[in-house]
Structure formats: C-alpha cells, structure tokens
Design a protein around this motif. Structure first.
Motif, short mmCIF file in Angstrom:
data_model
loop_
_atom_site.label_atom_id
_atom_site.label_comp_id
_atom_site.label_asym_id
_atom_site.label_seq_id
_atom_site.Cartn_x
_atom_site.Cartn_y
_atom_site.Cartn_z
N ARG B 95 0.84 -1.21 0.00
CA ARG B 95 0.00 0.00 0.00
C ARG B 95 0.86 1.25 0.00
O ARG B 95 0.53 2.25 -0.64
CB ARG B 95 -0.91 -0.02 1.24
CG ARG B 95 -1.75 1.21 1.43
CD ARG B 95 -2.82 1.00 2.50
NE ARG B 95 -2.29 0.68 3.81
CZ ARG B 95 -1.77 1.57 4.65
NH1 ARG B 95 -1.68 2.83 4.30
NH2 ARG B 95 -1.31 1.19 5.84
N PRO B 98 4.06 2.04 -3.38
CA PRO B 98 3.67 2.78 -4.60
C PRO B 98 3.46 4.27 -4.34
O PRO B 98 3.79 5.10 -5.19
CB PRO B 98 2.36 2.11 -5.01
CG PRO B 98 2.41 0.76 -4.40
CD PRO B 98 3.15 0.92 -3.12
N ILE B 99 2.95 4.60 -3.18
CA ILE B 99 2.75 6.02 -2.88
C ILE B 99 4.10 6.73 -2.78
O ILE B 99 4.30 7.80 -3.36
CB ILE B 99 1.95 6.17 -1.55
CG1 ILE B 99 0.53 5.67 -1.76
CG2 ILE B 99 1.94 7.63 -1.09
CD1 ILE B 99 -0.31 5.62 -0.49
N LEU B 101 6.84 5.78 -4.17
CA LEU B 101 7.44 5.83 -5.51
C LEU B 101 6.85 6.99 -6.31
O LEU B 101 7.59 7.75 -6.96
CB LEU B 101 7.16 4.51 -6.24
CG LEU B 101 8.15 3.38 -5.98
CD1 LEU B 101 7.72 2.13 -6.74
CD2 LEU B 101 9.56 3.78 -6.41
N ALA B 102 5.53 7.09 -6.25
CA ALA B 102 4.88 8.17 -6.99
C ALA B 102 5.29 9.53 -6.46
O ALA B 102 5.35 10.52 -7.19
CB ALA B 102 3.36 8.02 -6.89
N THR B 105 9.63 9.66 -7.20
CA THR B 105 10.19 9.48 -8.54
C THR B 105 10.36 10.78 -9.33
O THR B 105 11.42 11.02 -9.91
CB THR B 105 9.36 8.46 -9.34
OG1 THR B 105 9.27 7.27 -8.56
CG2 THR B 105 9.99 8.14 -10.68
N TRP B 171 -2.86 13.65 -0.02
CA TRP B 171 -2.38 12.86 -1.15
C TRP B 171 -3.57 12.33 -1.89
O TRP B 171 -4.48 11.78 -1.29
CB TRP B 171 -1.51 11.71 -0.65
CG TRP B 171 -0.81 10.96 -1.73
CD1 TRP B 171 -1.05 9.66 -2.11
CD2 TRP B 171 0.22 11.44 -2.58
NE1 TRP B 171 -0.22 9.31 -3.14
CE2 TRP B 171 0.58 10.38 -3.45
CE3 TRP B 171 0.89 12.65 -2.70
CZ2 TRP B 171 1.56 10.50 -4.42
CZ3 TRP B 171 1.88 12.78 -3.67
CH2 TRP B 171 2.21 11.72 -4.51
N ASN B 172 -3.58 12.52 -3.18
CA ASN B 172 -4.70 12.05 -3.98
C ASN B 172 -4.20 11.82 -5.40
O ASN B 172 -3.66 12.73 -6.02
CB ASN B 172 -5.81 13.13 -3.95
CG ASN B 172 -7.09 12.64 -4.60
OD1 ASN B 172 -7.07 11.75 -5.45
ND2 ASN B 172 -8.19 13.21 -4.17
N MET B 173 -4.39 10.59 -5.88
CA MET B 173 -3.93 10.29 -7.23
C MET B 173 -5.09 9.86 -8.12
O MET B 173 -4.91 9.14 -9.08
CB MET B 173 -2.87 9.18 -7.18
CG MET B 173 -1.59 9.61 -6.51
SD MET B 173 -0.24 8.48 -6.85
CE MET B 173 -0.77 7.03 -6.00
N ILE B 266 1.69 12.55 3.75
CA ILE B 266 1.58 11.56 2.67
C ILE B 266 1.86 10.17 3.27
O ILE B 266 2.90 9.95 3.88
CB ILE B 266 2.57 11.91 1.54
CG1 ILE B 266 2.17 13.26 0.96
CG2 ILE B 266 2.55 10.82 0.47
CD1 ILE B 266 3.20 13.89 0.06
N PRO B 267 0.91 9.26 3.12
CA PRO B 267 1.04 7.96 3.79
C PRO B 267 1.95 6.98 3.06
O PRO B 267 1.51 5.93 2.58
CB PRO B 267 -0.41 7.45 3.82
CG PRO B 267 -1.06 8.07 2.63
CD PRO B 267 -0.38 9.39 2.39
#
Lengths: 608, 317
Positions: B95, B98-99, B101-102, B105, B171-173, B266-267
């Motif tokens: 979970r 990926p957060i 990384l996003a 990166t 945080w919102n994607m 940001i989690p």
C-alpha cells in the motif's frame, strides 16, 4: 528537441504512475466531497492502534472513542469533568456494601455494518459484548494494556486469566444477566469503577469482528460509536457518520453549558438535535508544528490545532489572561486549558545515591540531598523557557484539574531558594567530592538535551559539579520506559496524563505496592502513605477523602521524593465556522460527535 | 546467453551477501534493536505481564530460531502482521511503497536529469561565470537543509502566508490533476536539495572525461562539440552516474522520504519505516531491512549489466 523529448518522457512517467497507483486517493481529500459536512481535525501524533484493548495513550483513546461506545462518558461542556451515562441507560444500582453494580444498557444499539457479521449487517449490541470486551483485557494473547485498571478488583477475573482466559468460562463477578443487564461484583469497593468504564480500554467490541480480523482488528474498528472508520493510515483517519447511531437529542444544559463562558462557541445551535452533526470526520496526524500551523491557517484544510509554541508570540496579545491579537481573534475561536495531568521528576528511592539507606544517618543525609536539589530546581524558569510562562506551577502531586486540588497549600516546595539548597547540602555534609553522580534519563532529542542543560546550570549554582551530571539518552520511548520499569535510573523525569478526574490517579503513582515495574517509578515506600492510600481507595468522594488525599500529598512533599509539579497549558484554536468546544483529555475524543459546522461552511465544503 | 549466465552467477553469489547483510542487520536492528514490550505494556504492569508480552512477541525464543524464522519469512515474503496496527506487513508495504514511488520518482528523475544538464553546461563553460554561477547555486542547495527547504517551499507555495497555490497536506492520485497538485511542492523541494549534490558530482565526473586524451584528439579532428559531448564525454561519464543513480533506487523504494511524507501528510513507506524503528515494530523492521538488502543485490546486478551496455569494454565474465 531534447527538452521536448524529456517532457514527453515525464508525461509518460506521470501517466504510468497514476495508472499504476490508480484508484481513489486516500479517502480524506475533502475536495472530492460534495454536499457533505466535513470537519477536519488535527492531532499532533498518530494513534499506534485502534483496538480499545490497547488504547493506552491519549491519541489512541481520542480516535477509538469515535468508533466505539463506552458505558459512561463525561459531560461535553461541564468543568470540572462530570461523569454521565453513555451506553448505560442510567447510573448503576450499587449495593449498600458497594461491592455489586447492576448496570442496564440501552436497547436497540447496533454495531456498524461489516463483513464480520452474517450478511455484513451489524447486529445489536448486548450486555455480553461488554463482558467479552473486559475479558479481553485479561487475555494475554490480545496484548492488553488496560489490565491494571481492574486487576485484583473483580471477583473471579484474575482467576479466569490464570486458568487460561477461556471465553466460554463465565467469570463470577462479571456477568450479563440478560441482553441488557450487566452485573459486576467487586472484591472491595472501587469508587473509580465507573470512570474506568468511560475509557477507551473498556470500549465495547463485537467478538465476531475480533475473531474475523484477528490481528488486523487493530486497524479495522467495528463499533457502535458515532462514526464508522472508512480509511486509516499514518497520515490520517477518515470516518463517516454511523447511520445506525442512536437518536439522542443533546440537552446542552445537562451537558454543563455555561453561556457566560461558552456562548462564543455557538454550541447552543446543537441543543435539541441528535449527534453526530457532521457527515464526515477527518483527523490528520501532523507531528510537525510548522506543517500543522500552515494547514490550519490555510483556511480549507484542518480546522483545529493546538497553538504551537513557536506561534505563541505571534498569535497572543496577552498571556494572562490568554487573548488573541485582533487578526487571529477575527478568524479563529480558542481557549486555554490546563492539562489534566502533570510533569514531575522523582528520585528513585531504590537507588542508594538519592534514595533509601539502611543506615538512618545516611538515610537522613540522602533526604537532605533530595531536599537541596528540590530547592535548587527552578520551575518558573522551566515554565518561561519551555512553556511560554503559561503553565501552572503548584506544590505536590494533586494537579489543579481535580476537585481535590488544594490552592492554599504552601508553595515553598516549588520556589527556588539557592541559599537554602546550599545550606541543606552543607547540613548533610555533601561536598563536590562526595556528591553522587546525577543521571538524567530521557529520549534523545533537542528539547530533552535543553532540559538537561538547564538542570545542570541550576544544580551547578548550588555546587553540584557539572562533570558529575550525565545525560543518558534513549533512542525510543519504549527503551526509556524499559529503563523506568526495570528501575535502572536513579532519577525519573516524566509526565502523567490523568485517566480520570480523581486525585487517586496521581496518588497511586507513589503507592508502595505499585513499585516498579508498576507505576510507582520512584519506588516510594512510606507505610503511613500506603495506609492512607488504602483507606481512601475504597472511599467515595467526600471532604474526609479529600483531607486524606491532601495529607498524602503533604507526605510526598515533606519526604522530598519529587520535584513537582507543573501542568502545561494548551491553547486550542479552531475556525470560526466550527461549532465546538474541543478537548483532548478526560473528555478525549467524545467531543467530536458534538462538532457541527455553520451552514455556510457546509456550502463551502460543497464548493470545495 | 552470456548475460543470462552472468545474471544467474551473480544471483548465486548474491546469496552469501544477502545472508551476511541480513544476519548483521537482524542482529543490530532486530535482536539488539528497540524493544516493543514496553510500548505494549499499559501505564502500570506486573513482572508477569512483562513476560506475557515478551512471549507473545516471541522475544523469549532463542536467537537461532528467530533468525531462522526471519530467513523463512524473507524467502516466502511473508513477514506476518505489524505489531502496532495488526495490518499484514505485505499489505502495508504494497500500500505504501507505490505512494512513496509516486511521490519521490519525479523529484528523483528531475533531480538527476537537471543535474546532468547543469553539470554539462558548467563543465563546458569551465572556469567561466556560468560555471561559477551553477556551482554557487549547487553550494546553496547543499548548504540548505532538506527540512528548511521543505518548510520554505511549503510556506512559499502552499500556505496562506505565500502564494497559496497548492495543498499543504494530503495525497490524492485519482486524477493526473490531483496528482500534480499534491506532488509538485514535494518535488520542487526534493529537486532543489538534490540538485546541489548531484550537479557537483556529475560536473566533476564530466570534467574528468573532458580532459581525456581521446577528447582532445576528437577536438583536433574537428568533430562538432555537441557530438563530442554526447559520444565521447557523456557516454564515458555514464559509469559513475549509473552507479550513483542505481544505488539510490533501493533507498528511494524502501525508505521513501520521511521528512517529505511527514510534512505533507503523505502515507508512504518512509513514515511507516520510521514508526517501525521508533516503536520497535519488528515484523515491519525485518521486512524493510530484508527488502533493502535484496534490492541492493539486484541493484548491483543491474549496475554491472548497464556498465556493459554503456561501455562495451566491460566484460561480464
């Protein structure tokens, strides 16, 4: 050409990441919410767990109490804090000998819908759920940390644990007589029993959810509280209104409303209406003061904060009384509150450097040394340096928040007196050569280092050699706690948050049998104190009990066991469009169900 | 075929390395690391309760049994449940990674790309005012702490005291727009700080390549400067650049960025790792330590293969 290529690559990266991580972001972004009343609260630390069985700190308690119900709670607006029935239908019937409590609970209360239940439909909460929830505190497999509240208190409960914590076995003193009646039998009177049923530890959980989720239950609350958790991570927790929450119109006068001091909060608007009033509750966990303040002042993010120390001079126009500068008073509501708890430093009496000695002469010399160091201590300077002069300083271990506090007690023990300190050292024959090493243990950090350096400067002034004063730093609070519990440190600097508004909660910190690894880190053992504690422990609140409490307080002061005490003042601030009287202690998270937003703010949420 | 053989050989030789790394890290961070017992005890405890908690956490088991269990968990990638939240560790990491990384990166990529470009410009204009300006800027970036950069950018771009253009926290994607809105300020802070270190390092590498004999010869032959830069300088500079970039990846993946995550709410995995260290959440700690070791072995392998790609003289034997 190259830059265009790079730009394309970046776009692809962004698109890939978005696709890969996809879906909705954490469900806390109020921007995506239309037509809902959303209140964003802020806390300065995240709870380590949401399982009531481990709700040992203020943060876990604050959050868990919004998902779960407790039998009792505290009145929303009344100060001093006053207990009231919550899930209980009323106050219990108590036998004349105060050993048997019969508590009736409200009917028709439901747990939230959850896959743990058949067909995913929440069932009715019954008395056996309470019995099960308390039993969990005596089941080592659940890693409970509220056991201390009931150990040795309820008939048969300790034996039930020793026999293997088999839930199918009934406990004689903890029974559900029927679906709505609980019977508790005590070994001896326990006047604080109902207060323990207002804490997160005693929050009521359904057995099927505990078994369904196993360890994951700590992050999957299934309760009957005003809100239902819909997401939880290290940054925030998001609740939605529990649609099954019982309809109970608020009587603000019963809740202790005082129009003279509380009218500015706007809470009159909730009178006669059933909470919760908001559709969605978001609690951001923001440890960094600067980030919390930026988010709070931004206007469309968190709507509550504790005023960070760094902003005190910026925001306040006066400290005594606390008033905001006009530009802040225009935008925000706020008030200052003395914490329900205190900061103190105790000598570990098990350590011969400062504590008990078999030889009466040496024992007396040690007492003179402790008294000298108490006289060398400067609470006022501590207050000015670290708490902006806002904290309340008082003698002894009964803090101002409890009714037993004695405002007339002599303040000699909290007033610095260098000459007297030197005199006491000289009387005990203490010199630079024979003074023992002073070890100050704390978690590592700049603030604790500053604490130590300040103490070192005070003690140096009375003749304590700086090279004999050591700062022992621990990487984590757990490591420091281990040192306390194992009685490794000769001097214990700590803070205690009250579990209930009764001085017994701080007096037990110096009760002999509670010595390490119990809560008496000072390992203070005074037969007279212990006898008084045992006498008062079974007494209900009365002038006689208050007299005993104060006598115990005096003993701790006279024996020079601790440098005490100081209760910090916190300044709560919230946006003007929020209708609330926030709190974070005793009442804890209970207040969040009463939060409402002014109508234009609900509209604003839609716009956002 | 040669590459495949090389990969297999490297993976096999990576096993002892992995065992060594995991053993030492287990010893330091888990066996002698923070003790969760006292976090899990209530405000008052008895010696029996302390023993009960230690037993539940498995602290009373012999070292060999605990290390063996750890290796088994590493092999099966099943680290059990977090001691704090009860969440499965695999779920927790899948979970949060990926957060992170996003989040990291864009800053990582931009920080390196821009640094290479600036380093090229600085090296090309060596000793001129352009070089001095870029290096001066780099020193500023290096001198300002990450924390100050974060707070500065947050106040400047997100808060009501500044431009108030971006969210302070969250945080919102769900959409690219949302993602860009939340990632921009953290990225700018990351780029600002990383540019200093990266640019100085890359410039030094490029300058060294520029002074090689073959570059002078190429210039003497009248080959256009752009071609010399791309073929003779940049390509030959790639080995240290690749090493730096690839070996940063495991830290980016696992550590995330604690400060960024904390300040911007940001989690990600950085906060999870930090909490695990400070609270002694050993299942999470074991997973993080083990995965970091595995990723470093893989990074080493990837680096060797890329060396070969950019420099045919490098042999994989």
């Amino acid at each position: 050409m190259h830059s265009r290529h790079i730009f394309r690559v970046l776009l692809v990266v962004v698109a890939l990441q978005t696709a890969a991580c996809g879906g909705d972001g954490p469900a806390g972004s109020s921007e995506s919410i239309a037509g809902l009343k959303v209140y964003r609260h802020a806390m300065d630390q995240a709870p380590s767990t949401l399982d009531p069985v481990q709700a040992s700190n203020i943060y876990a308690n604050h959050v868990a109490l919004n998902a779960y119900d407790t039998l009792f709670s505290y009145k929303y607006l009344a100060r001093p804090y006053t207990l009231k029935p919550n899930l209980a239908a009323g106050f219990p019937e108590i036998s004349e000998d105060e050993l048997t409590y019969t508590i009736r609970i409200k009917q028709g209360v439901r747990f939230v819908d959850d896959p743990a239940f058949p067909d995913g439909k929440g069932r009715e909460l019954v008395a056996s759920d309470f019995v099960y929830s308390i039993k969990r505190q005596f089941d080592p497999a659940q890693l409970p940390n509220g056991t201390w509240l009931w150990i040795g208190r309820i008939v048969g409960l300790d034996a039930w644990k020793e026999a293997g914590s088999d839930y199918s076995v009934e406990v004689e003193g903890l029974r559900a007589l029927d679906d709505y009646t609980i019977r508790i039998e005590l070994k001896r009177p326990y006047p604080q029993l109902l207060d323990t049923f207002a804490q997160g530890y005693s929050a009521i959980v359904p057995r099927e959810a505990v078994e369904y989720y196993g360890k994951e239950f700590a992050s999957h609350p299934v309760g009957s509280g005003p809100f239902k958790v819909i997401s939880y991570d290290t940054a925030k927790i998001v609740f939605e209104r529990n649609k099954y929450y019982r309809q109970e119109p608020v009587d603000i006068w019963y809740e202790g409303y005082d129009p003279e001091t509380q009218a500015y909060t706007g809470v009159e608007a909730i009178d006669g209406r059933s909470p919760p009033f908001i559709d969605r509750l978001e609690i951001d966990f923001i440890g960094e003061d600067a980030a919390r303040w930026n988010s709070f002042t931004k206007g469309n993010e968190v709507q509550f904060t504790v005023l960070p120390n760094e902003q005190v001079d910026q925001v306040l126009s006066s400290k005594h009384p606390v008033t905001f500068k006009p530009e802040y008073a225009e935008k925000y509501n706020g008030y200052d509150v003395v914490e329900a708890g205190f900061v103190f430093n105790a000598f570990n009496m098990d350590h011969p450097e400062f504590g008990y000695r078999d030889d009466p002469v040496e024992d007396h010399r040690n007492k003179l040394l402790r008294c000298a160091l108490i006289k060398a201590w400067d609470w006022q300077a501590r207050n000015e340096s670290f708490y902006f002069g806002l904290a309340k300083i008082y003698p002894g271990i009964i803090p101002p928040v409890v009714p037993e506090y004695d405002p007339d007690l002599s303040r000699d023990s909290v007033i610095r007196d260098v000459a007297e300190s030197k005199r006491l050292l000289a009387e005990g024959g203490w010199t630079k050569e024979n003074l023992p090493e002073f070890v100050y243990g704390s978690t590592s950090g700049i603030k604790t280092r500053l604490f130590f350096e300040q103490i070192r400067s005070w003690f140096k002034e009375v003749g304590y050699p700086p090279e004999k004063m050591k700062h022992k730093q621990y990487a984590t609070f757990g490591d420091l706690s281990k040192a306390w519990r194992n009685s490794e440190l000769p001097y214990v600097a700590k803070a205690w948050g009250l579990d209930y508004p009764d001085a017994e909660n701080t007096l037990q910190l110096f009760y002999g049998p509670n010595g390490t690894p119990g809560s008496n880190d000072a390992n203070y053992k005074n037969p007279q104190y212990d006898a008084l504690y045992e006498q008062s422990a079974v007494m209900r609140s009365s002038p006689e009990r208050t007299r005993i409490y104060r006598k115990m307080n005096r003993l701790v002061i006279d024996d020079c066991v601790a440098q005490t005490g100081l209760s910090r003042t916190r300044i709560f601030m919230w946006h003007k469009n929020v209708i609330a009287l926030p709190d974070r202690q005793i009442v804890g998270g209970f207040f969040l169900k009463y939060v409402d937003l002014k109508t234009d703010d609900a509209d604003q949420a839609q716009v956002n | 075929m040669e590459t495949l053989q090389y990969i297999l050989r490297k993976l096999l030789t990576g096993i002892p390395l992995l065992l060594g790394v995991t053993f030492i890290s287990f010893l330091l961070m888990v066996y002698f690391g923070p003790d969760k017992t006292y976090e899990l005890l209530g405000k008052s405890a008895t010696p029996e309760q302390i023993e009960e908690v230690r037993h539940q956490l498995g602290y009373d088991r012999p070292f060999i049994a605990r290390y063996g269990q750890y290796l088994k968990e590493l092999a099966t990638m099943d680290f059990g449940h977090s001691d704090s939240t009860g969440e499965p560790v695999s779920g927790l990491l899948s979970r949060t990674i990926p957060i992170s990384l996003a989040l990291i990166t864009p800053g990582f990529v931009l920080g390196n790309l821009i640094a290479v470009l600036l380093a090229l410009v600085a090296a090309y204009h060596r000793s001129s005012w352009v070089d001095r300006f870029i290096m001066g800027f780099s020193v500023v970036g290096m001198s300002i702490s990450f924390l100050i950069a974060i707070i500065g950018f947050q106040i400047l771009l997100s808060s009501s005291y500044g431009l108030n253009m971006f969210p302070v926290r969250g945080w919102n994607m769900s959409t690219v727009g949302n993602y860009l809105s939340y990632v921009t300020v953290p990225t700018l802070a990351t780029v600002f700080v990383s540019l200093g270190y990266n640019t100085r390092f890359y410039r030094a590498v490029i300058v060294e390549e520029m002074t090689r004999d073959h570059v002078r010869t190429a210039r003497a032959f009248g080959i256009p400067p752009a071609r010399i830069f791309y073929k003779n300088i940049l390509k030959n500079s790639m080995i240290p650049i690749i090493t730096r970039v690839i070996f940063s990846i495991p830290l980016v993946v696992i550590s995330g960025s604690l400060l960024i995550e904390s300040y911007f709410g940001i989690p990600g995995v950085g906060k999870v790792t930090f909490d695990a260290i400070t609270t002694g959440d050993q299942p999470v700690l074991k997973a993080v330590v083990g995965l970091t070791a595995v990723l470093f072995v893989l990074a080493q392998l990837l680096t060797d293969i890329l060396y070969r790609a950019v420099d045919p003289r490098v042999t994989l034997k």
